[in-house]
Design a protein around this motif. Structure first.
Motif, PDB file in Angstrom:
ATOM      1  N   LEU A 140       0.892  -1.136   0.069  1.00  7.04           N
ATOM      2  CA  LEU A 140      -0.032   0.043   0.070  1.00  7.04           C
ATOM      3  C   LEU A 140       0.837   0.986   0.091  1.00  7.04           C
ATOM      4  N   ASP A 141       1.899   1.494   0.777  1.00  2.00           N
ATOM      5  CA  ASP A 141       2.965   2.358   0.727  1.00  2.00           C
ATOM      6  C   ASP A 141       3.670   2.618  -0.717  1.00  2.00           C
ATOM      7  N   SER A 142       3.882   1.381  -1.166  1.00  4.76           N
ATOM      8  CA  SER A 142       4.213   1.542  -2.517  1.00  4.76           C
ATOM      9  C   SER A 142       3.360   2.276  -3.584  1.00  4.76           C
ATOM     10  N   MET A 143       2.159   1.751  -3.563  1.00  4.48           N
ATOM     11  CA  MET A 143       1.038   2.179  -4.149  1.00  4.48           C
ATOM     12  C   MET A 143       0.770   3.771  -4.124  1.00  4.48           C
ATOM     13  N   LYS A 144       0.863   4.181  -3.007  1.00  7.42           N
ATOM     14  CA  LYS A 144       0.591   5.638  -2.542  1.00  7.42           C
ATOM     15  C   LYS A 144       1.776   6.314  -3.057  1.00  7.42           C
ATOM     16  N   GLY A 145       3.005   5.973  -2.839  1.00  6.12           N
ATOM     17  CA  GLY A 145       4.273   6.649  -3.307  1.00  6.12           C
ATOM     18  C   GLY A 145       4.392   6.768  -4.796  1.00  6.12           C
ATOM     19  N   SER A 146       3.833   5.800  -5.500  1.00  7.31           N
ATOM     20  CA  SER A 146       4.112   5.676  -7.114  1.00  7.31           C
ATOM     21  C   SER A 146       3.080   6.633  -7.603  1.00  7.31           C
ATOM     22  N   LEU A 147       1.809   6.470  -7.205  1.00  6.60           N
ATOM     23  CA  LEU A 147       0.662   7.341  -7.825  1.00  6.60           C
ATOM     24  C   LEU A 147       0.795   8.935  -7.455  1.00  6.60           C
ATOM     25  N   LEU A 148       0.973   8.988  -6.069  1.00  9.88           N
ATOM     26  CA  LEU A 148       1.219  10.383  -5.922  1.00  9.88           C
ATOM     27  C   LEU A 148       2.342  11.178  -6.604  1.00  9.88           C
ATOM     28  N   GLY A 149       3.506  10.150  -6.586  1.00 12.86           N
ATOM     29  CA  GLY A 149       4.410  10.856  -7.284  1.00 12.86           C
ATOM     30  C   GLY A 149       4.247  11.105  -8.502  1.00 12.86           C
ATOM     31  N   LEU A 150       3.634  10.149  -9.334  1.00 13.46           N
ATOM     32  CA  LEU A 150       3.117  10.571 -10.854  1.00 13.46           C
ATOM     33  C   LEU A 150       2.229  11.808 -10.798  1.00 13.46           C
ATOM     34  N   TYR A 151       1.318  12.111  -9.977  1.00 16.84           N
ATOM     35  CA  TYR A 151       0.419  13.147  -9.844  1.00 16.84           C
ATOM     36  C   TYR A 151       1.355  14.426  -9.631  1.00 16.84           C
ATOM     37  N   GLU A 152       2.291  14.299  -8.793  1.00 12.51           N
ATOM     38  CA  GLU A 152       3.062  15.518  -8.226  1.00 12.51           C
ATOM     39  C   GLU A 152       4.230  15.819  -9.594  1.00 12.51           C
ATOM     40  N   LYS A 153       4.536  14.910 -10.468  1.00 16.65           N
ATOM     41  CA  LYS A 153       5.410  15.216 -11.633  1.00 16.65           C
ATOM     42  C   LYS A 153       4.306  15.987 -12.538  1.00 16.65           C
ATOM     43  N   VAL A 154       3.055  15.545 -12.641  1.00 16.81           N
ATOM     44  CA  VAL A 154       2.121  16.176 -13.537  1.00 16.81           C
ATOM     45  C   VAL A 154       1.866  17.643 -13.139  1.00 16.81           C
ATOM     46  N   ALA A 155       1.717  17.891 -11.769  1.00 15.65           N
ATOM     47  CA  ALA A 155       1.456  19.220 -11.231  1.00 15.65           C
ATOM     48  C   ALA A 155       2.684  19.878 -11.429  1.00 15.65           C
ATOM     49  N   GLN A 156       3.885  19.447 -11.463  1.00 16.46           N
ATOM     50  CA  GLN A 156       4.822  20.381 -11.802  1.00 16.46           C
ATOM     51  C   GLN A 156       5.322  20.854 -13.015  1.00 16.46           C
ATOM     52  N   ASN A 157       4.644  20.120 -14.137  1.00 19.50           N
ATOM     53  CA  ASN A 157       4.597  20.397 -15.627  1.00 19.50           C
ATOM     54  C   ASN A 157       3.429  20.881 -15.891  1.00 19.50           C
ATOM     55  N   ALA A 158       2.538  21.441 -14.982  1.00 16.50           N
ATOM     56  CA  ALA A 158       1.234  21.923 -15.404  1.00 16.50           C
ATOM     57  C   ALA A 158       1.209  23.004 -16.471  1.00 16.50           C
ATOM     58  N   THR A 159       0.358  23.022 -17.299  1.00 15.61           N
ATOM     59  CA  THR A 159       0.206  24.130 -18.344  1.00 15.61           C
ATOM     60  C   THR A 159      -1.156  24.573 -18.414  1.00 15.61           C
ATOM     61  N   PRO A 160      -1.451  25.612 -19.143  1.00 16.22           N
ATOM     62  CA  PRO A 160      -2.961  25.735 -19.555  1.00 16.22           C
ATOM     63  C   PRO A 160      -3.665  24.696 -20.211  1.00 16.22           C
ATOM     64  N   VAL A 161      -4.822  24.599 -20.049  1.00 18.71           N
ATOM     65  CA  VAL A 161      -5.617  23.420 -20.542  1.00 18.71           C
ATOM     66  C   VAL A 161      -6.648  23.838 -21.617  1.00 18.71           C
ATOM     67  N   SER A 162      -6.921  23.207 -22.637  1.00 17.51           N
ATOM     68  CA  SER A 162      -7.981  23.592 -23.189  1.00 17.51           C
ATOM     69  C   SER A 162      -8.820  22.550 -24.231  1.00 17.51           C
ATOM     70  N   TYR A 163      -9.963  22.515 -24.343  1.00 15.90           N
ATOM     71  CA  TYR A 163     -10.685  21.402 -24.903  1.00 15.90           C
ATOM     72  C   TYR A 163     -11.564  22.220 -25.817  1.00 15.90           C
ATOM     73  N   TYR A 164     -11.621  21.725 -27.408  1.00 15.47           N
ATOM     74  CA  TYR A 164     -12.380  22.587 -28.429  1.00 15.47           C
ATOM     75  C   TYR A 164     -12.864  21.475 -29.216  1.00 15.47           C
ATOM     76  N   ALA A 165     -14.292  21.775 -29.391  1.00 17.17           N
ATOM     77  CA  ALA A 165     -15.059  20.644 -30.003  1.00 17.17           C
ATOM     78  C   ALA A 165     -15.666  21.397 -31.305  1.00 17.17           C
ATOM     79  N   TRP A 166     -15.643  20.765 -32.699  1.00 23.83           N
ATOM     80  CA  TRP A 166     -16.287  21.512 -33.636  1.00 23.83           C
ATOM     81  C   TRP A 166     -16.735  20.333 -34.712  1.00 23.83           C
ATOM     82  N   GLN A 167     -17.856  20.752 -35.637  1.00 22.75           N
ATOM     83  CA  GLN A 167     -18.286  19.977 -36.554  1.00 22.75           C
ATOM     84  C   GLN A 167     -17.631  20.174 -37.897  1.00 22.75           C
TER      85      GLN A 167
END
Length: 732
Positions: A411-438
């Protein structure tokens, strides 16, 4: 605040995807499946940098409502042409055929199903009208710092949620054991856990007047003429009846803010606080909240004495605008012009190259808000994992697990790896956009921070394997090896926990477990070392291939009696090899482990599997178990110094390997394609005399009369963000 996952495709896009496939949406001249482009350079992502006035004008022309939202909005989300979407959905053959409409029967309408002699009458016509044409909501710049300040509250909420589950488990266990002791203390503890979550929510809310120049929440809705007239009449005559519950707490009046005439609802927060405290006093004897939590809640409510809350509503031509604010004098304002709006932000990149096509919807979050949302998730999961550990330790002790250390370490290993991935994503955060068209269906383009799952900086070396007109399923990709390693570790940890707790549950006589499962459990115990060896073989095999692969499926095999004469599917999964010796080592481990499995499964009658038949053609060695179902349903493994593939049948695999040896093309690093038409056509060849297949063909006829498939790509944008493009392809 509600969580959003900006790496997920917005739910409204799925509805739009179907809507675009009706005959009301005429396709443009653009080629199906084309990729969207037009991202601004990385240097231009400074939100204060200027944007060309002609681009802002194009955005304003196409994205209408967005031009009303001030430039410093942290997040905006909107949907366009709601009546058109509703009408398009109603005109889908899938809706006409399978819908359960009950209003306005229309005998003249019919559903044309390809392959049928005559159209079938529609059961009913849905009469659904929307007074709203376009709608948008925006969240002001104050939300980003609020999310930073709320992290500790979210950690507490995650912890309290798990501890509430722990209290519930203890109550359930006491009931299951038939205990007659007084459980009121445990019940009160559980209630207080959830009460503490409520306190943390209330504690995180601050309605004291803000000095920010933009409202925390702004909405805009373009209405039909009838709805405009009705809304204006309602606002003009709006009043609070004397017997209304909130009478005396909410007052209504007319006022103009920054040139916008509004109907204003003002909340008297002091009276609101008194009313809430009165209700708490009435409820405290029933809900058993601890004095400590009750005092914390009252202390949080005391801030209402310094708070202000207003809801202001007005009109700009045919558009209703509304604001939720604590300082209307400053915050009830519209963008003075498109150049002063969110459209003039360089990080507001909404597939600018596609602005000529009808828009369906958008979502935008600036870097601060995107990062804040990720950090709230991290904070919540930190608390959740802490509480989950307490819960698992209690359950493990009750189930008499002799050694909890392996599961807790997992469980500790799961917590470390998943939160570690999340924290890496947070460090590299950028503006986000979704756009849909026909455009010949619906396109959705998502520009987001690096998600880490796929490598998008260069094309796959396998992309010379290309889909054809008869391809059903195709994918070309480069998987991030770090994510693969993390996934393997995650599976190992989950398996350890399931093993420990599963065995403890099965072996406990108090638990209702079937005799068959109790008999299988000792066999699994015996097989565990072999299963672990097979897992090691799998990981060894992974070390022998690169991150580049391709997968392709079609329906061009010969008709098979085993498949009721449906043409056999052909498939091939091919990877680039970096270490052929590792693949050989992995196969040897599988062969050794198989001996144990065969001995157990055959109860000692067999000691090993027959060796596969091997053959060499040029530099390709194939391994074939000669499946008794026939050559067309016989999977084979093929390997060279540079390629590894599992395919069915052998000839198709050889074709794919040959194609994969060609020079890679300049295409997207990640590509996915689904085509339903070949499946439908293949089933039709075997439908005669088989009712089950005929039923499947009719179902696919209806689906493919609206949607033929999907094409998706992933690439790196010029600004460094991940760009994912999904095209749901219309049949019309």
């Amino acid at each position: 605040m509600k969580k959003h996952y900006f790496y997920s495709i917005p739910c409204f896009a799925l509805t739009c995807a179907l809507a675009a496939c009706s005959d009301d949406n005429k396709s443009s001249s653009a080629k199906a499946g084309q990729d969207a482009a037009g991202l601004t350079p990385a240097a231009a992502l400074d939100p204060c940098a200027p944007v060309a006035s002609d681009l802002v004008a194009k955005r304003a022309e196409r994205l209408g409502l967005a031009a009303l939202f001030p430039r410093d909005m942290g997040m905006v989300a909107g949907v366009y042409d709601i009546p058109g979407i509703i009408k398009s959905v109603q005109n889908l053959n899938m809706v006409k055929t399978w819908g359960n409409c009950s209003a306005e029967q229309n005998a003249d309408e019919s559903v044309a199903i390809p392959g049928e002699d005559a159209p079938k009458p529609v059961r009913a016509k849905c009469s659904v009208n929307s007074p709203v044409i376009d709608a948008m909501i925006g969240f002001g710049p104050e939300w980003a710092p609020w999310m930073d300040s709320a992290q500790s509250a979210f950690t507490g909420m995650g912890l309290n949620q798990m501890q509430g589950m722990l209290s519930a488990y203890k109550l359930y266990q006491a009931s299951a054991d038939g205990a007659k002791k007084d459980n009121s203390a445990e019940m009160e503890a559980m209630v207080n856990r959830y009460a503490e979550m409520l306190v943390q929510w209330v504690d995180s809310i601050d309605l004291r007047p803000s000095q920010a120049a933009t409202a925390p929440v702004m909405v805009a809705a373009k209405l039909t003429p009838e709805a405009v007239a009705q809304a204006k009449a309602t606002l003009k005559d709006a009043n609070l009846p004397e017997d209304m519950e909130l009478h005396g707490i909410v007052s209504l009046y007319d006022k103009t803010y920054n040139g916008l005439a509004c109907k204003v609802a003002e909340v008297d927060c002091k009276k609101l606080r008194a009313k809430l405290e009165e209700e708490l006093e009435k409820a405290k004897d029933n809900i058993k909240v601890s004095p400590e939590n009750m005092n914390r809640l009252k202390a949080a409510l005391q801030r209402l004495d310094e708070s202000k809350l207003y809801v202001a509503v007005g009109f700009v031509d045919d558009t209703l605008v509304g604001f939720v604010t604590t300082n209307p004098e400053k915050q009830v304002r519209l963008a003075a012009s498109p150049q002063d709006s969110v459209l003039a932000r360089p990080d507001f990149s909404m597939a600018d190259a596609q602005l000529q096509y009808p828009a369906y919807g958008l979502i935008f979050a600036d870097k601060a808000c995107a990062k804040g949302l990720i950090n709230l998730d991290i904070a919540y999961y930190k608390g959740m994992f802490t509480g989950l550990k307490d819960l698992m330790q209690t359950v493990g002790t009750d189930w008499k697990i002799a050694d909890l250390a392996p599961s807790m370490a997992a469980l500790d290993s799961m917590k470390g790896s998943l939160l570690g991935l999340y924290e890496k994503v947070a460090q590299n955060a950028t503006p986000v956009s979704y756009y849909a068209w026909q455009d010949q269906g619906v396109h959705v383009e998502a520009c987001t921070y690096p998600l880490e799952f796929y490598l998008l900086d260069a094309p796959s070396s396998m992309n010379s394997v290309r889909p054809g007109a008869d391809t059903v399923l195709y994918s070309s990709f480069r998987i991030n090896p770090q994510i693969v390693d993390m996934g393997c570790t995650l599976y190992e940890n989950i398996a350890q926990i399931v093993w420990d707790y599963g065995n403890a549950y099965i072996s406990n006589p108090k638990h209702d477990v079937s005799d068959q499962i109790r008999m299988v459990a000792p066999m699994l115990q015996m097989a565990r070392p072999t299963i672990e060896e097979l897992w090691k073989a799998y990981k060894t095999a992974l070390s022998g291939i690169t991150d580049s692969g391709a997968y392709i499926v079609d329906m061009k095999g010969a008709p098979s009696p085993m498949l009721k004469n449906v043409p056999a599917p052909r498939f091939s999964l091919v990877y680039e090899v970096k270490n052929r010796a590792a693949l050989g080592e992995a196969w040897q481990k599988v062969s050794d482990a198989a001996k144990t499995i065969v001995t157990l499964a055959s109860q000692g009658k067999m000691t090993e599997l027959p060796a596969p038949k091997s053959s060499v053609e040029g530099d390709v060695t194939t391994y074939d178990y000669e499946c008794p179902l026939g050559a067309d349903l016989n999977p084979v493994v093929a390997v060279t110094d540079t390629r590894w593939a599992v395919s069915m049948p052998k000839a198709f695999g050889m074709e794919v390997i040959k194609e994969s040896m060609k020079a890679p093309g300049q295409v997207a690093p990640l590509e996915f394609q689904l085509n339903l038409v070949p499946v439908r056509d293949a089933l039709k060849t075997a439908a005669e005399g088989n009712k089950d297949i005929q039923k499947a063909v009719k179902t696919l006829d209806v689906i493919t009369s609206d949607v033929t498939g999907m094409h998706a790509t992933g690439r790196k944008g010029a600004d460094g963000r991940d760009v994912y493009h999904i095209h749901v392809i219309s049949a019309k």
